[in-house]
Design a protein around this motif. Structure first.
Motif, short mmCIF file in Angstrom:
data_model
loop_
_atom_site.label_atom_id
_atom_site.label_comp_id
_atom_site.label_asym_id
_atom_site.label_seq_id
_atom_site.Cartn_x
_atom_site.Cartn_y
_atom_site.Cartn_z
N UNK A 152 0.99 -1.31 0.26
CA UNK A 152 -0.36 0.34 0.42
C UNK A 152 0.75 1.65 0.22
N UNK A 153 1.69 1.40 0.45
CA UNK A 153 2.87 2.46 0.76
C UNK A 153 3.11 2.97 -0.05
N UNK A 154 3.87 1.74 -1.18
CA UNK A 154 4.61 1.87 -2.71
C UNK A 154 3.65 2.36 -3.13
N UNK A 155 2.44 1.63 -3.20
CA UNK A 155 1.09 2.17 -4.46
C UNK A 155 1.14 3.65 -3.99
N UNK A 156 0.30 4.11 -2.93
CA UNK A 156 0.40 5.11 -2.57
C UNK A 156 1.90 6.50 -2.80
N UNK A 157 2.62 5.92 -2.68
CA UNK A 157 3.78 6.90 -3.14
C UNK A 157 3.63 7.50 -4.88
N UNK A 158 3.31 6.12 -5.06
CA UNK A 158 3.58 6.15 -7.04
C UNK A 158 2.57 6.94 -7.19
N UNK A 159 0.69 6.82 -6.62
CA UNK A 159 0.23 7.27 -7.09
C UNK A 159 0.25 9.07 -7.01
N UNK A 160 0.73 9.37 -5.13
CA UNK A 160 1.22 10.77 -4.56
C UNK A 160 2.21 11.26 -6.36
N UNK A 161 2.79 10.65 -5.93
CA UNK A 161 3.97 11.26 -7.13
C UNK A 161 3.17 11.53 -8.55
N UNK A 162 2.45 10.92 -9.29
CA UNK A 162 1.34 11.45 -10.27
C UNK A 162 0.86 12.89 -10.32
N UNK A 163 1.46 13.90 -11.26
CA UNK A 163 0.74 15.02 -11.52
C UNK A 163 -0.65 14.08 -11.03
N UNK A 164 -1.61 15.22 -11.00
CA UNK A 164 -3.47 15.55 -10.95
C UNK A 164 -4.16 14.99 -12.56
N UNK A 165 -3.67 15.48 -12.83
CA UNK A 165 -4.58 15.11 -14.45
C UNK A 165 -4.27 13.59 -14.17
N UNK A 166 -2.57 13.04 -14.00
CA UNK A 166 -2.31 11.77 -14.38
C UNK A 166 -2.93 10.91 -13.30
N UNK A 167 -3.38 11.17 -11.87
CA UNK A 167 -4.56 10.55 -11.37
C UNK A 167 -5.61 10.14 -11.91
#
Length: 127
Positions: free
Chosen positions: A52-67
Motif C-alpha cells: 500500500x505504501x508503494x502504491x500510495x507513493x506512486x500515485x502521490x508522485x503523479x500529477x493531478x491530471x495523471x491521477x
C-alpha cells in the motif's frame, strides 16, 4: 490515448494484486466517488503495509491530471462507460478529484482487473 506511462499502471496493478491478496484486507463496499472518506477508515489498519505504501507513493508522485487518468481508467475497466466516452470519464474524474486518490483506488477489491481491462481497451498490454 492515456498519458500515464503504461509501465506505471502495470506496477500499480501488481501492487494492488499483492495488497488485495492478503487475507486480512477487508473492504466493505464499492466507493461511489473519489471524495468518499470511508476508504480512509477501511484502509487505516493497513498504513504500515509495504504494498500500500508503494502504491500510495506512486500515485502521490503523479500529477493531478495523471491521477485523474488512473481513476478514469478504473471506471473504464469497470464498464462505467465505453471507450468512446473516455473524455467524459476524464471530465468526471477531474470534477471529483481530491488528494486521496490512492485510498480511493486501492479501496476497490478488483482494482487490478479494472486497470488491466482499461489498459486493454486503450490498446496497451499489461503484465
Amino acid at each position: 490515448m492515456i498519458n500515464v506511462n503504461p509501465e506505471t499502471i502495470s506496477r500499480l496493478i501488481a501492487l494492488a494484486q499483492a495488497f488485495h491478496a492478503k487475507e486480512d484486507v477487508v473492504i466493505p463496499q464499492e466507493p461511489n466517488s473519489p471524495s468518499d472518506d470511508w476508504a480512509l477508515q477501511a484502509l487505516a489498519d493497513h498504513a504500515d503495509d509495504e504494498n500500500f505504501n508503494e502504491f500510495e507513493s506512486i500515485i502521490d508522485d503523479l500529477e493531478p491530471d495523471q491521477q485523474q487518468e488512473v481513476v478514469a481508467l478504473l471506471w473504464l475497466g469497470r464498464d462505467d462507460a465505453p471507450l468512446e466516452d473516455w473524455d467524459a470519464l476524464l471530465m468526471q474524474a477531474r470534477e471529483q478529484w481530491n488528494d486521496r486518490t490512492a485510498e480511493y483506488l486501492i479501496a476497490h477489491p478488483f482494482l487490478a482487473e479494472y486497470l488491466r481491462a482499461g489498459l486493454d481497451m486503450h490498446g496497451y498490454e499489461s503484465d
